[in-house]
Scaffold this active site. Structure first.
Site, short mmCIF file in Angstrom:
data_model
loop_
_atom_site.label_atom_id
_atom_site.label_comp_id
_atom_site.label_asym_id
_atom_site.label_seq_id
_atom_site.Cartn_x
_atom_site.Cartn_y
_atom_site.Cartn_z
CE LYS A 15 -0.15 -56.93 36.22
NZ LYS A 15 -0.90 -56.75 35.13
CG ASP A 143 -0.03 -61.14 36.56
OD1 ASP A 143 0.52 -61.61 35.70
OD2 ASP A 143 -1.19 -60.39 36.53
O1 C5P Z 1 -3.34 -67.29 36.54
P1 C5P Z 1 -4.79 -66.44 36.96
O2 C5P Z 1 -5.60 -67.05 37.83
O3 C5P Z 1 -4.48 -65.00 37.20
O4 C5P Z 1 -5.23 -66.13 35.64
C1 C5P Z 1 -6.60 -65.92 35.34
C2 C5P Z 1 -7.51 -66.06 34.20
O5 C5P Z 1 -6.54 -65.20 33.01
C3 C5P Z 1 -7.10 -67.47 33.74
O6 C5P Z 1 -8.05 -68.25 34.19
C4 C5P Z 1 -7.12 -67.42 32.37
O7 C5P Z 1 -8.33 -67.47 31.75
C5 C5P Z 1 -6.42 -66.08 31.98
N1 C5P Z 1 -5.05 -65.96 31.76
C6 C5P Z 1 -4.59 -66.62 30.34
N2 C5P Z 1 -3.20 -66.72 30.08
C7 C5P Z 1 -2.46 -66.27 30.90
C8 C5P Z 1 -2.74 -65.76 32.14
C9 C5P Z 1 -3.94 -65.61 32.51
O8 C5P Z 1 -5.42 -67.00 29.62
N3 C5P Z 1 -1.17 -66.22 30.75
#
Ligand code: C5P
Length: 301
Positions: A15, A143
């Site tokens: 993406k 994502d």
């Molecule tokens: O959801 P995911 O594990 O992919 O996100 C990784 C990190 O990115 C999260 O731990 C967070 O610190 C940050 N994040 C965020 N806000 C989002 C998506 C991700 O702060 N909307």
């Protein structure tokens, strides 16, 4: 009668964020976002092969990504837990062949997880609905819901609120990443300070896509402010400023995808996109020539 499962081969496309605005930090530590996402031809591949013995095992072509933290492993473990009788699930070997650069802002791991959820739901005949899959995907990563849905999508919330948009008109895409640079999304969000919180206005981008007009789309990229995270990431990683300048010298308008460090530019012509990808590669970057997926079939009509 037991039906015999066949092997399944599925693509997991990268993406990229055409625009990304971070609105605010939420009490749960995540950030409230507004983003327009699209998929690229650059993709990983997942192969499911039936096994005689029950249970599942996971293989990854990149040994550094073959552990239990791999999002494909987590997707399989979550789905197996949801089965009524996990011990009776048909045996399967799940192989992941990596092609999308990891920790580059291209959602490779999330797309792999989304593809694994869909494929295993079918292979194990779990009968989960698209809504069940989206909810399960959101437990794996922000994502993953977008990667399950795919297409040109306006994404809000933490990443789980999805609004389909008309397909982005077809473009060639030149993508480049400086050598040996990997960024953790958590670290990038973690270093955001109020000073970095420039908020690109996505309205012109959204209108250009809704109206299917390429000129205002290109004007929006030419404006240069497309991603809240870009300034923070460049301030920590100066080689990215030089990568941006390389794109500009080639007459392209670069934008950062997600939490970086990959930069991309949309191109109308294959000849110029190919020349740019080659020049970026010769300058020592990992560079790719790819194309957007959503508008592909429209272009052919
Ligand atoms: O959801 P995911 O594990 O992919 O996100 C990784 C990190 O990115 C999260 O731990 C967070 O610190 C940050 N994040 C965020 N806000 C989002 C998506 C991700 O702060 N909307």
């Amino acid at each position: 009668m037991n039906r015999v499962n066949r092997a399944m081969l599925i693509k997991a496309p990268a993406k990229f964020n055409l625009g990304l605005t971070v609105l605010r930090r939420r009490p749960d530590g995540y950030h409230e976002l507004l983003s327009v996402m699209e998929q690229l031809s650059l993709s990983d591949t997942i192969l499911l092969e039936p096994q005689c013995e029950a249970g599942w095992r996971f293989f990854c072509s990149d040994p550094s990504l073959s552990g239990k933290e791999n999002l494909v492993y987590r997707a399989a473990a979550l789905l197996a837990q949801k089965a009524d009788r996990p011990a009776d699930l048909p045996g399967v070997k799940i192989s992941l062949f990596k092609n999308i650069p990891a920790a580059a802002g291209l959602g490779g791991g999330s797309s792999d997880a989304a593809a694994a959820l869909k494929a295993l739901n079918s292979f194990w005949r779990l009968g989960m609905s698209p809504t069940d899959l989206l909810e399960t995907g959101a437990l794996i990563g922000s994502d993953v819901p977008y990667c399950l849905k795919g297409g040109t999508v306006l994404v809000r919330g933490r990443g789980e609120k999805l609004e389909a948009m008309p397909a982005l008109p077809f473009h060639w895409v030149v993508l480049a990443i400086p050598p040996e640079m990997h960024l953790s999304t958590a670290q990038v969000y973690g270093m955001l300070k109020p000073v970095h919180l420039s908020r690109p206005r996505l309205e012109p981008l959204i209108s250009a896509i809704r109206e299917q007009r390429k000129e205002p789309l290109h004007d929006w990229f030419a404006g240069g402010l497309t991603n809240t995270l870009e300034a923070a990431v460049i301030s920590k990683h100066p080689p990215l400023q030089s990568l941006k300048e390389q794109f500009l010298d080639l007459g392209l308008h670069p934008a950062m995808s997600g939490s970086g460090p990959s930069f991309f530019a949309l191109c109308d012509s294959l000849v110029s996109a190919r020349a740019a990808a080659r020049a970026l590669q010769e300058a020592g970057n990992r560079a790719f020539l790819c194309w957007t997926i959503s508008g592909l079939y429209k272009q052919k009509e």
